[in-house]
Design an enzyme around this catalytic site. Structure first.
Site, mmCIF file in Angstrom:
data_model
loop_
_atom_site.group_PDB
_atom_site.id
_atom_site.type_symbol
_atom_site.label_atom_id
_atom_site.label_comp_id
_atom_site.label_asym_id
_atom_site.label_seq_id
_atom_site.Cartn_x
_atom_site.Cartn_y
_atom_site.Cartn_z
ATOM 1 C CE LYS A 22 -1.631 1.533 3.905
ATOM 2 N NZ LYS A 22 -1.494 2.932 4.339
ATOM 3 C CG ASN A 23 2.261 2.787 3.613
ATOM 4 O OD1 ASN A 23 1.191 3.395 3.496
ATOM 5 N ND2 ASN A 23 2.946 2.631 4.774
ATOM 6 N NE ARG A 96 0.694 11.567 7.524
ATOM 7 C CZ ARG A 96 0.619 12.950 7.604
ATOM 8 N NH1 ARG A 96 -0.649 13.541 8.012
ATOM 9 N NH2 ARG A 96 1.769 13.751 8.151
ATOM 10 C CB CYS A 120 -4.431 6.028 11.009
ATOM 11 S SG CYS A 120 -5.041 4.917 10.228
ATOM 12 N NE ARG A 125 0.822 10.017 10.376
ATOM 13 C CZ ARG A 125 0.144 8.869 9.666
ATOM 14 N NH1 ARG A 125 -1.080 8.812 9.825
ATOM 15 N NH2 ARG A 125 0.965 8.455 8.722
ATOM 16 N N PRO A 126 3.375 15.939 11.777
ATOM 17 C CG PRO A 126 5.415 16.837 12.356
ATOM 18 C CD PRO A 126 4.219 15.651 12.781
ATOM 19 C CB ILE A 127 3.779 18.176 6.189
ATOM 20 C CG1 ILE A 127 2.911 19.307 6.428
ATOM 21 C CG2 ILE A 127 2.887 16.857 6.164
ATOM 22 C CD1 ILE A 127 1.995 19.575 5.200
ATOM 23 C CG ASP A 128 8.399 19.595 10.390
ATOM 24 O OD1 ASP A 128 7.657 18.807 10.398
ATOM 25 O OD2 ASP A 128 9.525 19.788 10.910
ATOM 26 C CG ASP A 308 2.756 1.247 9.654
ATOM 27 O OD1 ASP A 308 2.543 2.060 10.346
ATOM 28 O OD2 ASP A 308 2.874 1.450 8.362
ATOM 29 C CB ILE A 330 7.605 6.050 14.655
ATOM 30 C CG1 ILE A 330 8.753 4.720 14.662
ATOM 31 C CG2 ILE A 330 7.596 6.802 13.192
ATOM 32 C CD1 ILE A 330 10.082 5.242 14.086
ATOM 33 N NE ARG A 400 -6.846 4.984 6.124
ATOM 34 C CZ ARG A 400 -6.848 6.361 6.104
ATOM 35 N NH1 ARG A 400 -7.269 6.771 7.413
ATOM 36 N NH2 ARG A 400 -6.496 7.322 5.608
HETATM 37 C C1 UD1 Z 1 4.450 6.595 6.591
HETATM 38 C C2 UD1 Z 1 3.522 5.583 6.397
HETATM 39 C C3 UD1 Z 1 3.123 4.739 7.693
HETATM 40 C C4 UD1 Z 1 4.306 4.589 8.598
HETATM 41 C C5 UD1 Z 1 5.238 5.829 8.670
HETATM 42 C C6 UD1 Z 1 6.285 5.204 9.600
HETATM 43 C C7 UD1 Z 1 2.513 6.221 4.274
HETATM 44 C C8 UD1 Z 1 1.132 6.696 3.444
HETATM 45 N N1 UD1 Z 1 2.429 5.885 5.574
HETATM 46 O O1 UD1 Z 1 3.895 7.723 7.318
HETATM 47 O O2 UD1 Z 1 2.066 3.975 7.419
HETATM 48 O O3 UD1 Z 1 3.532 4.366 9.820
HETATM 49 O O4 UD1 Z 1 5.574 5.960 7.439
HETATM 50 O O5 UD1 Z 1 6.978 4.041 8.823
HETATM 51 O O6 UD1 Z 1 3.167 5.908 3.667
HETATM 52 N N2 UD1 Z 1 7.847 13.749 10.822
HETATM 53 C C9 UD1 Z 1 8.206 15.255 11.176
HETATM 54 N N3 UD1 Z 1 8.123 16.039 10.359
HETATM 55 C C10 UD1 Z 1 7.579 15.623 9.061
HETATM 56 C C11 UD1 Z 1 7.253 14.280 8.470
HETATM 57 C C12 UD1 Z 1 7.458 13.621 9.727
HETATM 58 O O7 UD1 Z 1 8.490 15.441 12.226
HETATM 59 O O8 UD1 Z 1 7.596 16.515 7.994
HETATM 60 C C13 UD1 Z 1 7.857 12.832 12.135
HETATM 61 C C14 UD1 Z 1 6.512 11.970 12.437
HETATM 62 O O9 UD1 Z 1 5.992 12.953 13.250
HETATM 63 C C15 UD1 Z 1 7.044 10.621 12.881
HETATM 64 C C16 UD1 Z 1 8.414 10.601 12.128
HETATM 65 O O10 UD1 Z 1 8.696 11.560 11.328
HETATM 66 O O11 UD1 Z 1 7.469 11.101 14.230
HETATM 67 C C17 UD1 Z 1 7.965 9.452 10.698
HETATM 68 O O12 UD1 Z 1 7.136 10.006 10.077
HETATM 69 P P1 UD1 Z 1 6.933 9.367 8.563
HETATM 70 O O13 UD1 Z 1 7.966 8.374 8.380
HETATM 71 O O14 UD1 Z 1 7.039 10.706 7.777
HETATM 72 O O15 UD1 Z 1 5.556 8.907 8.293
HETATM 73 P P2 UD1 Z 1 4.597 9.116 7.240
HETATM 74 O O16 UD1 Z 1 5.207 9.629 5.918
HETATM 75 O O17 UD1 Z 1 3.624 10.073 7.891
#
Ligand code: UD1
Length: 435
Positions: A22-23, A96, A120, A125-128, A308, A330, A400
């Protein structure tokens, strides 16, 4: 609202075939719009998140066609490349992976506007880090009315250090940088198998990405990408879920269409707690007899133990002999299933990001709610291993990310049904008692 009703206590036996990841699919489907040529993607899992993303891709004008249940043709030529190009609908807000269209469209059109990602509720889950990467490539971003816009005159390659290992940010930056001018380096990149799969896919479209699967990814920007046919890797987490289900129910299951190397962290923990795992070229067989043993787990970026798989493995540990400690490093909010498991008889206590588990011999069936995708799968495992009937509400979360979950489990001898009403549940219970 759909529910699962389960009559537990039957060990899983037989063979199951794992779907595409899926991912990986979510990154690849988004990246497919980065060329005007036709792209054919095989082994796409038919789950709600991929269907929603494809709808959104169609919604912005791309041509999307299912060639069969798992093969999709996408043509990004017809995307309405105008100022008001915007990815938004009530469904995309709930997933997501909508954020992958930010990187894909920014790379191709140098601008993109997408509804802020949902997904979820497992933490902040920030996107910074995604925006930090886009900014380094020369883009500006703005968040307004729960939409995020990223825009650039030119995208120019850069050196980007990710403070935290992020799957989403690594994929997003890789996509945008593929069509930037010059060289980009991503340091402290995520190394998950799906990062490698998205990089391989982009390379098959003509991108120049090296080092995916290591800490440093180097991308040399190209002018344009071209059409390709590509097959997605098998889903590591679906495979892991069936592995744990086999062990927790003391069953014997051959899990086919997997890459055993991707499952090493899970295999190693299952072996440690007393299950037997046999590895073949593209399959693993998991067997367990008698009571499993306790262990400690800490979730980490790949190749560490995947977050996961944390709820599913914790469920098996809750049935194991002794005390186990599970540390979630995480996401902050990934223990919401613990209350539900406790209602089935588990002895678990959460302190911050640590769950302390005192294994019990048996769970007993209960009515529980799936709080998110993987926690939902964990509750299904609990129900399969429990005495009596379990009803799981909110199975839409599970749908999902798991293709035909109840059908596949029934193929392994489980007594599980997808139902929609009290009447269906009563009928299931009567039929199960008659057997
Ligand atoms: C993806 C997967 C999710 C999996 C996760 C970790 C998808 C759609 N989802 O989620 O199933 O649980 O990887 O393997 O592929 N973080 C920041 N800033 C950011 C982005 C992330 O601080 O801009 C932090 C998050 O809060 C978290 C860590 O980085 O603590 C890992 O997150 P990330 O690997 O980005 O997870 P997702 O891409 O959301």
């Amino acid at each position: 609202m759909e529910q699962y009703v389960i009559k537990g206590g039957t060990p899983l036996h037989g063979e199951v075939t794992i779907a595409g990841a899926k991912n990986a699919a979510l990154g690849i489907l988004a990246a497919a719009v980065m060329t005007d040529d036709e792209v054919i993607i095989e082994n796409v899992p038919n789950v709600r998140d991929t269907r929603v993303l494809l709808q959104a891709i169609q919604g912005i004008g791309a041509k999307v066609q299912y060639l069969d249940e798992h093969t999709v043709s996408i043509c990004g030529k017809y995307i309405r490349n105008t100022e008001d190009l915007c990815v938004d609908d009530e469904f995309i807000r709930k997933i997501r992976a909508s954020y992958y269209l930010l990187g894909a469209l920014l790379g191709k059109y140098k601008r993109s506007k997408v509804a802020l990602p949902g997904g979820c509720d497992i933490g902040m889950r920030p996107i910074d880090l995604h925006t930090k990467g886009f900014r380094a490539l020369g883009a500006k971003d703005e968040i307004k009315d729960s939409m995020i816009t990223v825009k650039a005159e030119h995208l120019v390659g850069s050196h980007i250090y990710l403070d935290v290992v992020s799957v989403g940010a690594t994929i997003n930056i890789m996509m945008a940088a593929s069509l930037a001018e010059g060289k980009t380096t991503i340091e402290n990149a995520a190394k998950e198998p799906h990062i490698v799969d998205v990089a391989n896919f982009l390379n098959s479209m003509g991108a120049n990405i090296r080092g995916a699967g290591t800490d440093i990814i180097r991308i040399r920007g190209v002018k344009a990408l071209k059409g390709t046919t590509y097959s997605i890797i098998p889903d590591q987490i679906e495979a892991g879920t069936f592995m744990v289900a086999a062990a927790a129910t003391k069953g014997d299951v051959l899990i086919k269409n997997v890459i055993p190397k991707h499952l090493e962290a899970i295999t190693s923990k299952l072996t440690e707690i007393g299950a037997t795992v046999e590895e073949f070229d593209d399959a693993v067989r998991v067997m367990a007899t008698g009571r499993l043993r306790s262990t400690n787990i800490k979730t980490l970026p790949y190749p560490g133990f995947p977050t996961d798989m944390q709820p599913q493995m914790a469920t098996a540990l809750a049935l194991s002999e002794g005390t186990s400690i599970v540390t979630e490093s995480i996401f902050e909010n990934r223990f919401k299933y613990v209350n539900e498991l406790t209602r089935m008889g588990a002895h678990m206590k959460v302190e911050g990001n640590v769950a302390i588990i005192n294994g019990v011999e048996k769970f007993s069936g209960a009515n529980v709610c799936a709080p998110d995708l993987r926690a939902g799968a964990a509750l299904v495992i609990a129900g399969l291993a429990a005495d009596g009937f379990t009803v799981i509400e909110d199975v839409r979360y599970i749908q999902r990310g798991y293709e035909k979950f109840s059908t596949k489990l029934r193929g392994l001898g489980a007594s599980i049904e997808r139902v929609e009403s009290e009447k269906d549940i009563k009928k299931f219970k009567l039929q199960s008692q008659a057997v």
